[in-house]
Design a protein around this motif. Structure first.
Motif, mmCIF file in Angstrom:
data_model
loop_
_atom_site.group_PDB
_atom_site.id
_atom_site.type_symbol
_atom_site.label_atom_id
_atom_site.label_comp_id
_atom_site.label_asym_id
_atom_site.label_seq_id
_atom_site.Cartn_x
_atom_site.Cartn_y
_atom_site.Cartn_z
ATOM 1 N N TRP A 1 -8.324 4.228 5.214
ATOM 2 C CA TRP A 1 -7.710 4.560 4.878
ATOM 3 C C TRP A 1 -5.851 4.011 5.948
ATOM 4 O O TRP A 1 -7.118 4.590 7.298
ATOM 5 N N ALA B 1 -12.327 10.458 0.141
ATOM 6 C CA ALA B 1 -10.892 10.813 -0.279
ATOM 7 C C ALA B 1 -11.088 11.328 -1.477
ATOM 8 O O ALA B 1 -12.204 10.873 -2.974
ATOM 9 N N TYR C 1 -6.745 1.009 1.866
ATOM 10 C CA TYR C 1 -5.290 0.585 1.250
ATOM 11 C C TYR C 1 -4.241 0.540 2.506
ATOM 12 O O TYR C 1 -4.771 1.603 3.512
ATOM 13 N N GLY D 1 -0.188 9.021 0.073
ATOM 14 C CA GLY D 1 -0.713 10.223 -0.403
ATOM 15 C C GLY D 1 -0.522 11.410 -0.815
ATOM 16 O O GLY D 1 0.821 11.566 -1.525
ATOM 17 N N GLN E 1 -6.425 8.455 -2.090
ATOM 18 C CA GLN E 1 -5.545 9.071 -1.027
ATOM 19 C C GLN E 1 -5.902 10.002 0.039
ATOM 20 O O GLN E 1 -6.864 10.877 -1.056
#
Length: 460
Positions: A192, A204, A162, A168, A208
C-alpha cells in the motif's frame, strides 16, 4: 716446475710441503682469480677452515679428506645441535594445563553468557525466517509468539499492490437478502502506497487501508461475511456495539479464530447510532496496527436526530514503522516506535483536501483507530464544537467548544467546525513529530496533517 709456477703466479711451490695437495689447490684457485700475496692465501685458508660444509664438498670432489676434516665435522654437528635446541618448544606441563583450562573457560562462557540475555530454547521452526525491528530489546523472556507478533510483514505474503490512485475507506454498498443487509469482507496482505516514494506492507480489508466504511441505519439487520486470507488466524470486533456475545469477535473468548481460507458470518441488529469502527481482535497489536480496521457509521433511525452539517469527513488515524523496505507493527516500546503516520491510509502531503465556503459547516468524525498512541487533533481557523463522544450524541448542555481534542486508541469524537475565514486551514496532530515523514517535513509538514480550503480571499 718452478719456472712454470712463477709464470702463472707470484707463489712458488715448496717441495717439502706436508699438505701439497691442499696448497696446489689453493695455488691453482689463486691463479684463476688473479695474483695474490702470501698473506692473501693465508686468509683464504682460514676462511675455508671456517666453512666446513663447503670444504667437505670440495674434498668429496677430489676424493681426499684433509687431516682436520673430522674436527670440522664435529664442529658442524655441534653447531646443528645448538640450532635444533633453539627451535624445539620449551613448554612446561603447568603452562599446557593453564592454557587448557583457560580455553575451556572461554568455551563455557561463550555457551552460557548468551543464555543470560537471549532465549536459546527457541527453535528454528518457531522463529525461522522472521525479521525483528532494529533496536528491539530481546531478552531470555522473549517468547516465539512475541517475536512473531513484532516481526516484519513477510513480503512474500503480499497478494496485490496499490498506488496512490487507490483510496481507502470507500463506502461498501450492501446487498439485500431476505431483509438482511449483507456485507462481504476479506482480509489479505497488500503493498500500500502512503507517499509518492513510500510503500508499506499492510494487512487490509478488501484491498484498502483503512478497510471499507460500513454504513447502515439504526434498526437494520446486518450480516458481515468475513473471509480470511492472511497467513495467520483473525477475527473481527465491532467496537462499541451492543450485540449478542457470540458476535463480539473476541478470539478464544467468544469464538475460535478464523483460519486461513475460512469464512465466518457475523449477524446482529443495530440498536445504536453514531460513529463506531471495526477491527481485528486476534493478534490485535499486530493486525490492527498493520491496517486491519475500518469505520462503522450508523445513522439514527429518525433522521431528525442527526446533527446536520454541510460537509462530513471521517478521519482515521494510524502509525507505521518502516525500515529498509520492511514494515513492522508500530508499538510504544523500544524498537517499535513509528516513523510514519497516516490519515485514512495517506501521509501528508498525499492526504485529502476538504473544500468549503465561508459560513459552511463541517462535521469531522475522529476515530482513534491507532492501537497504541494518543493524538491531540487540532483544527486551525477557529474552534469547533464537540457534539458526540464514543458514538453517543451529547445533549446540547454537554456540548463544548475546543480547538484541540485528544483522540486515544478506540475513542471517537464528532465535532462541528464552521468556516469563519477564507484560506487554507490545517487539521493536524499537535504532537509535532507526528507531522513528519521519517522525521522530515515535506511542503510544510507530514504525517497526520491535511487541509481545509475555504473559498475566498485569504487576506480578508
Amino acid at each position: 716446475m718452478v719456472s712454470r709456477g712463477m709464470k702463472h703466479g707470484l707463489m712458488t711451490v715448496r717441495p717439502d710441503s706436508s699438505d701439497s695437495g691442499e696448497h696446489n689447490h689453493s695455488s691453482s684457485h689463486a691463479s684463476h682469480q688473479g695474483s695474490h700475496g702470501h698473506g692473501d692465501m693465508a686468509q683464504m685458508n682460514h676462511d675455508l677452515a671456517e666453512q666446513p660444509s663447503d670444504h667437505t664438498s670440495s674434498q668429496a670432489k677430489d676424493g681426499k679428506a684433509p687431516a682436520h676434516s673430522h674436527t670440522n665435522s664435529q664442529h658442524a654437528g655441534q653447531h646443528g645441535e645448538h640450532h635444533a635446541g633453539h627451535g624445539a618448544p620449551s613448554v612446561t606441563r603447568a603452562q599446557l594445563t593453564a592454557v587448557t583450562f583457560f580455553s575451556l573457560f572461554l568455551l563455557a562462557a561463550g555457551m552460557t553468557l548468551p543464555a543470560a540475555f537471549f532465549n536459546l530454547r527457541l527453535s528454528a521452526e518457531e522463529v525461522g525466517g522472521i525479521i525483528m525491528p532494529p533496536g528491539m530489546i530481546m531478552t531470555q523472556e522473549t517468547s516465539a509468539e512475541a517475536m512473531r507478533d513484532m516481526a516484519a510483514v513477510d513480503p512474500r505474503d503480499v497478494s496485490a499492490k496499490y498506488d496512490l490512485s487507490q483510496r481507502g475507506a470507500h463506502i461498501l454498498e450492501p446487498r439485500l437478502e431476505n431483509g438482511v443487509k449483507v456485507f462481504d469482507l476479506d482480509t489479505s496482505v497488500i503493498r500500500w502506497q502512503i507517499l509518492p516514494k513510500t510503500f508499506v506492507n499492510a494487512y487490509a480489508f478488501n484491498g484498502q487501508v483503512p478497510g471499507p466504511t460500513l454504513r447502515f441505519r439504526q434498526g437494520d439487520r446486518v450480516r458481515i461475511n468475513v473471509t480470511n486470507r492472511l497467513p495467520e488466524t483473525t477475527t473481527v470486533h465491532w467496537h462499541g456495539l451492543v450485540l449478542p456475545n457470540v458476535m463480539d469477535g473476541a478470539a478464544h473468548v467468544t469464538q475460535e479464530p478464523i483460519k486461513n481460507g475460512d469464512i465466518y458470518r457475523y449477524e446482529f441488529t443495530a440498536v445504536q447510532s453514531g460513529t463506531y469502527f471495526y477491527h481485528s481482535h486476534d493478534h490485535v497489536d499486530r493486525q490492527q496496527t498493520l491496517g486491519l480496521y475500518g469505520a462503522l457509521i450508523i445513522d439514527p433511525a429518525n433522521p431528525a436526530d442527526t446533527i446536520p452539517a454541510d460537509h462530513e469527513y471521517t478521519l482515521q488515524l494510524q502509525e507505521w514503522l518502516v525500515r529498509d523496505g520492511l514494515t513492522y507493527p508500530a508499538m510504544p516500546m523500544e524498537g517499535g516506535m513509528p516513523n510514519y503516520f497516516t490519515i485514512n491510509g495517506r501521509a501528508y502531503p498525499s492526504t485529502d483536501t476538504i473544500k468549503m465556503k465561508v459560513g459552511e459547516t463541517l462535521k469531522v468524525r475522529f476515530i482513534g483507530s491507532s492501537s497504541g498512541f494518543i493524538h491531540p487533533m487540532h483544527i486551525h481557523g477557529g474552534p469547533f464544537v464537540v457534539v458526540a463522544r464514543d458514538g453517543e450524541t451529547l445533549p446540547p448542555s454537554a456540548r463544548f467548544k475546543a480547538d484541540t481534542i485528544n483522540v486515544g486508541p478506540g475513542q471517537r469524537y464528532d465535532v462541528i467546525w464552521t468556516a469563519l475565514k477564507p484560506g487554507k486551514w490545517m487539521i493536524h496532530c499537535h504532537i509535532l513529530h507526528h507531522t513528519t515523514n521519517n522525521n522530515v517535513e515535506h511542503d510544510g509538514g507530514g504525517g497526520l496533517m491535511m487541509h481545509i480550503e475555504v473559498e475566498g480571499d485569504p487576506t480578508t
